[in-house]
Structure formats: structure tokens, C-alpha cells
Design a protein around this motif. Structure first.
Motif, PDB file in Angstrom:
ATOM      1  N   LEU A 222       0.835  -1.208   0.000  1.00 53.25           N
ATOM      2  CA  LEU A 222       0.000   0.000   0.000  1.00 53.25           C
ATOM      3  C   LEU A 222       0.866   1.253   0.000  1.00 53.25           C
ATOM      4  N   ILE A 223       1.844   1.305   0.904  1.00 57.53           N
ATOM      5  CA  ILE A 223       2.686   2.505   1.020  1.00 57.53           C
ATOM      6  C   ILE A 223       3.517   2.723  -0.242  1.00 57.53           C
ATOM      7  N   PHE A 224       4.082   1.643  -0.798  1.00 58.34           N
ATOM      8  CA  PHE A 224       4.868   1.789  -2.031  1.00 58.34           C
ATOM      9  C   PHE A 224       3.997   2.290  -3.177  1.00 58.34           C
ATOM     10  N   THR A 225       2.780   1.782  -3.293  1.00 61.23           N
ATOM     11  CA  THR A 225       1.863   2.230  -4.353  1.00 61.23           C
ATOM     12  C   THR A 225       1.553   3.715  -4.210  1.00 61.23           C
ATOM     13  N   VAL A 226       1.240   4.130  -2.985  1.00 59.57           N
ATOM     14  CA  VAL A 226       0.889   5.528  -2.701  1.00 59.57           C
ATOM     15  C   VAL A 226       2.083   6.446  -2.966  1.00 59.57           C
ATOM     16  N   VAL A 227       3.253   6.055  -2.478  1.00 63.96           N
ATOM     17  CA  VAL A 227       4.448   6.894  -2.606  1.00 63.96           C
ATOM     18  C   VAL A 227       4.888   7.019  -4.065  1.00 63.96           C
ATOM     19  N   ILE A 228       4.853   5.910  -4.804  1.00 59.23           N
ATOM     20  CA  ILE A 228       5.232   5.967  -6.225  1.00 59.23           C
ATOM     21  C   ILE A 228       4.272   6.877  -6.991  1.00 59.23           C
ATOM     22  N   GLN A 262      11.123  15.374  -2.932  1.00 60.27           N
ATOM     23  CA  GLN A 262      10.898  16.076  -1.672  1.00 60.27           C
ATOM     24  C   GLN A 262      12.026  15.847  -0.672  1.00 60.27           C
ATOM     25  N   ASN A 263      12.083  16.708   0.331  1.00 66.43           N
ATOM     26  CA  ASN A 263      13.011  16.506   1.449  1.00 66.43           C
ATOM     27  C   ASN A 263      12.361  15.497   2.407  1.00 66.43           C
ATOM     28  N   SER A 264      12.373  14.241   1.980  1.00 68.74           N
ATOM     29  CA  SER A 264      11.694  13.192   2.745  1.00 68.74           C
ATOM     30  C   SER A 264      12.393  12.908   4.071  1.00 68.74           C
ATOM     31  N   ALA A 265      13.696  13.263   4.165  1.00 67.19           N
ATOM     32  CA  ALA A 265      14.400  13.112   5.446  1.00 67.19           C
ATOM     33  C   ALA A 265      13.779  14.031   6.499  1.00 67.19           C
ATOM     34  N   LEU A 266      13.377  15.234   6.078  1.00 67.89           N
ATOM     35  CA  LEU A 266      12.698  16.161   6.996  1.00 67.89           C
ATOM     36  C   LEU A 266      11.342  15.589   7.408  1.00 67.89           C
ATOM     37  N   ALA A 267      10.611  15.022   6.448  1.00 60.92           N
ATOM     38  CA  ALA A 267       9.315  14.417   6.753  1.00 60.92           C
ATOM     39  C   ALA A 267       9.475  13.285   7.764  1.00 60.92           C
ATOM     40  N   THR A 268      10.507  12.482   7.573  1.00 58.39           N
ATOM     41  CA  THR A 268      10.786  11.369   8.482  1.00 58.39           C
ATOM     42  C   THR A 268      11.111  11.874   9.882  1.00 58.39           C
ATOM     43  N   PHE A 286       9.619   7.084   0.502  1.00 62.58           N
ATOM     44  CA  PHE A 286       9.792   8.144  -0.504  1.00 62.58           C
ATOM     45  C   PHE A 286      11.275   8.367  -0.772  1.00 62.58           C
ATOM     46  N   SER A 287      12.098   8.356   0.285  1.00 60.47           N
ATOM     47  CA  SER A 287      13.549   8.525   0.119  1.00 60.47           C
ATOM     48  C   SER A 287      14.094   7.467  -0.825  1.00 60.47           C
ATOM     49  N   PHE A 288      13.638   6.243  -0.626  1.00 62.08           N
ATOM     50  CA  PHE A 288      14.079   5.131  -1.460  1.00 62.08           C
ATOM     51  C   PHE A 288      13.570   5.288  -2.892  1.00 62.08           C
TER      52      PHE A 288
END
Length: 316
Positions: A222-228, A262-268, A286-288
């Protein structure tokens, strides 16, 4: 030697991210306790950004305001709105929804500048958009989270504003001060900064993957589908709207990459501090993902540019 190591680290960034992700997923114990250091590691990355930002980066705003303003506005409209629409369309659980929204409300990441260089886009524009969107993040990221995320969880604007200021704005300002008053040190540090940033981002990703291993297994598809979907639609809409605004081709590529990455490290980091482990997973994924899709898109555009140059030379 340091310069060569720094360049090598930047060019092989994707490999290190993938390697650390696999290690963290298979041997999560190696990263035990590292999660507490995520805000500090992000602060190091932002300090490096402050050490490399030049006054000339902001002169572009006055020389060519249209592409800069367009890039920043599209960054902070497409990705938050897209995140909200995706969250609603997939009927995501609150924790995952918060994580996706966090990614959408963050500024562009510094990796986008490297991708713009590979794609033969307008690198100066990319750097300027990244710098401005990052400096605006302490106000805009909490504002958009307060606007979009209240439906799922209570969001404290002031608390998030303080967090983003601490891990983003203060390190950048410190970097600018070092650059201003310790110029020789700043110049020498530029050679090693890419390596430091790659190590810090890889450790952040590893810590989140290790800490959220079971959650990733449980909700991974689910998360991979949403993030992609979020990432790829960000590229596509960024390019489409830059085209509507009649930007030139190198500018359109730069804006597309800025919007999608995006700056996904900040989100994390924000998810770890303000919410819970599951909310940090979309940022880690998202980082990946953008470290895979970014180079693919950049190389596609680079090959197109090479073919165009060859055709131009043959006609000449």
C-alpha cells in the motif's frame, strides 16, 4: 582526494541508499538507538546546505523571477494537494495519511540539484528553488500540515514550526555565518560535504527502515503504491504546469524534478518527533523511491539532450 571522494559519493548515492536500506531491513539491530539521532543528522545535512548556498543563488530571483517563483509555488501547491487527494482516494489509515501529507508539505530535497545536473536541466534554477523552498519551510510546512492534516490528527503549528526551525533554518543560518566569517574553512569543507550528506541521509533512512521493519512488511504494498503515485505524478504535473507557464525546456526539467523530489528526510524527522513510527514510513519509502525514479528520469532527459546535440551538429 577529498574532492574525488565527495564526487564519488554523490554519483553513487543511489547505491549507498539501496545498500543501507537492505542492511537495515535484514539486520535492524545494527541501527538500534540511531532513531534518536535523526534530527541531529538532518541538521548536519542542512548545515552543509548553508555552507554551500551562495548569494548568487538568490540573484536569479531578480534576474529571472518567473521560473523561480513558478518553481517555489508549484512545489508548495502540487505536492500538498496531490498528497491530500491520494490520501482521500486510497482511504488511508490516519498514521499513514499523516506520513504522506508530511512528505507533500516538505520543501524540495538537495538530491534534486544533482538530478538536474544529470538531466542537463537548469541547475542554477534548481539550486535557487531548493534554497528558497527550504528557507520558507519553517512557516509553510507547519501551515500546510495544519490545513490538510487536522482531519486525521491534532497538529500543533507552533510545535512543528519550532522543530523545522531547529533542524532546518538554524543549521542553514549557522552555515551561512561560517561561510561569511570563516571563509577558508567553508571553502575547504565543500570538498567533503557531499560525503557527509550521503552518510547522514543513508543513516537516517537506515534508522527509519530498521525501526519500522514490521510496519513496512505489514503495509508495504500500500505505502509503495501511494508513494510511487505521489512521486511520479509530482514530476508529471510539475512538467505539465511549467509547460503551461511557457518556461524553456531546461527550466521545465528543473521545475519537474524540484516538484517531484521532496526533502523526505525532513518528513521522516518530523514524523518521528511529532507523531509515531508508522507516520515515518512514507518518508522512508519516498527517500528510497525518489532515489530510483530521479536518476531514471534524469538519464532519460540526458540521453534526449545528447541525441538533440548530435542531430544539431550533423545539420551544421
Amino acid at each position: 582526494m577529498l574532492q574525488r571522494i565527495g564526487h564519488f559519493a554523490s554519483k553513487t548515492f543511489l547505491i549507498w541508499v539501496l545498500l543501507v536500506s537492505v542492511i537495515a531491513f535484514t539486520v535492524p539491530g545494527l541501527f538500534s538507538g540511531v532513531g534518536n539521532w535523526i534530527p541531529y543528522l538532518l541538521g548536519i545535512v542542512m548545515l552543509g546546505m548553508g555552507l554551500t548556498i551562495k548569494v548568487s543563488d538568490f540573484k536569479l530571483v531578480f534576474k529571472y523571477p518567473k521560473p523561480v517563483i513558478a518553481g517555489v509555488v508549484l512545489q508548495y501547491t502540487i505536492m500538498p494537494l496531490l498528497a491530500y487527494c491520494i490520501v482521500k482516494a486510497f482511504h488511508l489509515p490516519p498514521d499513514i495519511a499523516i506520513g504522506v501529507l508530511l512528505v507533500g508539505c516538505c520543501p524540495g530535497g538537495t538530491t534534486s540539484n544533482v538530478m538536474s545536473y544529470i538531466a542537463k536541466a537548469n541547475v542554477a534554477l534548481s539550486v535557487t528553488i531548493t534554497s528558497i523552498s527550504t528557507i520558507l519551510a519553517p512557516v509553510l510546512t507547519p501551515s500546510f500540515m495544519y490545513l490538510f492534516a487536522r482531519e486525521w490528527m491534532d497538529v500543533s503549528f507552533l510545535s512543528m514550526f519550532a522543530s523545522v526551525t531547529k533542524v532546518v533554518l538554524i543549521p542553514i543560518l549557522l552555515g551561512l555565518l561560517i561561510q561569511r566569517f570563516f571563509k577558508s574553512f567553508s571553502e575547504k569543507s565543500e570538498d567533503i560535504l557531499p560525503l557527509v550528506s550521503v552518510i547522514a541521509i543513508a543513516i537516517i533512512l537506515g534508522a527509519v527502515v530498521a525501526g519500522s521493519r514490521e510496519l513496512i512488511i505489514e503495509t508495504g504494498l500500500l505505502i509503495f503504491t501511494v508513494v510511487i503515485a505521489h512521486n511520479v505524478l509530482g514530476y508529471a504535473l510539475g512538467y505539465f504546469l511549467a509547460n503551461v507557464l511557457k518556461l524553456n525546456y531546461p527550466d521545465k526539467k528543473a521545475v519537474s524534478i524540484e516538484v517531484g523530489m521532496q526533502n523526505s528526510a525532513l518528513a521522516t524527522s518530523l514524523a518521528t518527533v511529532h507523531f509515531n513510527p508508522l507516520a515515518a514510513v512514507p518518508g522512508a519509502v519516498f527517500s528510497f523511491v525518489h532515489c530510483v525514479t530521479g536518476p531514471i528520469l534524469a538519464r532519460y532527459w540526458a540521453k534526449r539532450a545528447e541525441r538533440f546535440d548530435k542531430a544539431k551538429r550533423s545539420l551544421a
